[in-house]
Scaffold this active site. Structure first.
Site, PDB file in Angstrom:
ATOM      1  N   GLY A  88       0.837  -1.185   0.000  1.00 12.90           N
ATOM      2  CA  GLY A  88       0.000   0.000   0.000  1.00 12.90           C
ATOM      3  C   GLY A  88       0.875   1.238   0.000  1.00 12.90           C
ATOM      4  O   GLY A  88       2.052   1.190  -0.343  1.00 12.90           O
ATOM      5  N   ARG A  89       0.304   2.356   0.428  1.00 17.04           N
ATOM      6  CA  ARG A  89       1.073   3.608   0.442  1.00 17.04           C
ATOM      7  C   ARG A  89       1.878   3.791   1.721  1.00 17.04           C
ATOM      8  O   ARG A  89       2.820   4.586   1.758  1.00 17.04           O
ATOM      9  CB  ARG A  89       0.160   4.811   0.217  1.00 17.04           C
ATOM     10  N   GLU A  92       5.770   4.128   1.920  1.00 20.38           N
ATOM     11  CA  GLU A  92       6.390   5.373   1.462  1.00 20.38           C
ATOM     12  C   GLU A  92       6.863   6.219   2.635  1.00 20.38           C
ATOM     13  O   GLU A  92       7.921   6.832   2.570  1.00 20.38           O
ATOM     14  CB  GLU A  92       5.399   6.192   0.629  1.00 20.38           C
ATOM     15  N   CYS A 118       3.904  -6.275  -2.274  1.00 22.60           N
ATOM     16  CA  CYS A 118       3.533  -5.036  -2.962  1.00 22.60           C
ATOM     17  C   CYS A 118       4.596  -3.953  -2.761  1.00 22.60           C
ATOM     18  O   CYS A 118       5.731  -4.116  -3.175  1.00 22.60           O
ATOM     19  CB  CYS A 118       2.155  -4.587  -2.485  1.00 22.60           C
ATOM     20  N   HIS A 119       4.257  -2.841  -2.106  1.00 25.66           N
ATOM     21  CA  HIS A 119       5.196  -1.754  -1.851  1.00 25.66           C
ATOM     22  C   HIS A 119       5.993  -1.968  -0.571  1.00 25.66           C
ATOM     23  O   HIS A 119       6.879  -1.175  -0.254  1.00 25.66           O
ATOM     24  CB  HIS A 119       4.453  -0.418  -1.772  1.00 25.66           C
ATOM     25  N   TYR A 138       5.578  -5.027  -6.082  1.00 28.58           N
ATOM     26  CA  TYR A 138       4.674  -4.455  -7.063  1.00 28.58           C
ATOM     27  C   TYR A 138       5.539  -3.973  -8.233  1.00 28.58           C
ATOM     28  O   TYR A 138       6.591  -3.359  -8.016  1.00 28.58           O
ATOM     29  CB  TYR A 138       3.880  -3.293  -6.448  1.00 28.58           C
TER      30      TYR A 138
END
Length: 196
Positions: A88-89, A92, A118-119, A138
């Protein structure tokens, strides 16, 4: 015998990549502590649902409020058998916390099982632990993880202590591989007994 697993989560982490592993790992007898920097046990993080509908990238909608069940400052990575890093985000910004990077480094230094999807590998890249690994993430994160020293594989990958998947559609495969790495055995007899 269940393992003690640490899961690092954050606001707008991918909903399925947080909720499904959290519940699935508990279902088979593991203890999962979820933590987020600057959040205490009982606080929540907001999740995001990433869906694949034929666009050039995923569509994001609001997910659930996911309750953190442990306080980051109170956990000692040495007390855990394994680590899960959802995507997900959230990765970050989670990768900007030194305590997150230190926790991740512990699992690699001690050769403990780590799963990232993913991320999530963005955090591993920031921790400087990917040199020499074969892995996936991802696809949009590929250049970042390759720059961190890994070799890219297009699909669920196990390399030593590390299990990686590209996104939540990989759950059945990466979770099965992670359970193997944890030494989790599930028999039909046990499942049938649980149904009685």
């Amino acid at each position: 015998m269940g393992k003690k697993i640490l899961m690092i989560v954050g606001d707008f982490g991918e909903d399925y990549e947080t909720m499904v592993p959290f519940q699935a790992l508990q279902m088979v007898g593991h203890e999962v502590d979820t933590v987020c920097p600057e959040k205490a046990a009982g606080d929540t993080v907001k999740t995001a649902i990433h869906d694949f509908r034929g666009d050039q990238t995923y569509l994001e909608t609001r997910g659930h409020d996911f309750e953190v069940n442990a306080t980051f400052d109170d956990v000692d990575p040495a007390e855990y058998d394994a680590l899960v890093v959802p995507g997900g985000r959230a990765p970050e910004y989670l990768r900007t916390y030194d305590e997150v990077l230190d926790a991740v480094r512990h699992f690699f230094e001690e050769d403990k099982p780590v799963a990232a999807v993913c991320h999530g590998p963005q955090i591993l890249a920031a921790a400087g632990v990917l040199e020499g690994y074969e892995m996936t993430a991802y696809p949009a994160v590929r250049a970042e993880v390759e720059a961190a020293g890994c070799s890219w594989v297009d699909g669920v990958t196990v390399d030593g202590n590390l299990v990686t998947g590209q996104a939540w559609p990989d759950h059945p495969e990466w979770l099965a591989k992670f359970l193997e790495l944890l030494g989790t055995e599930i028999s039909e007899a046990e499942a049938a007994a649980a149904d009685d």
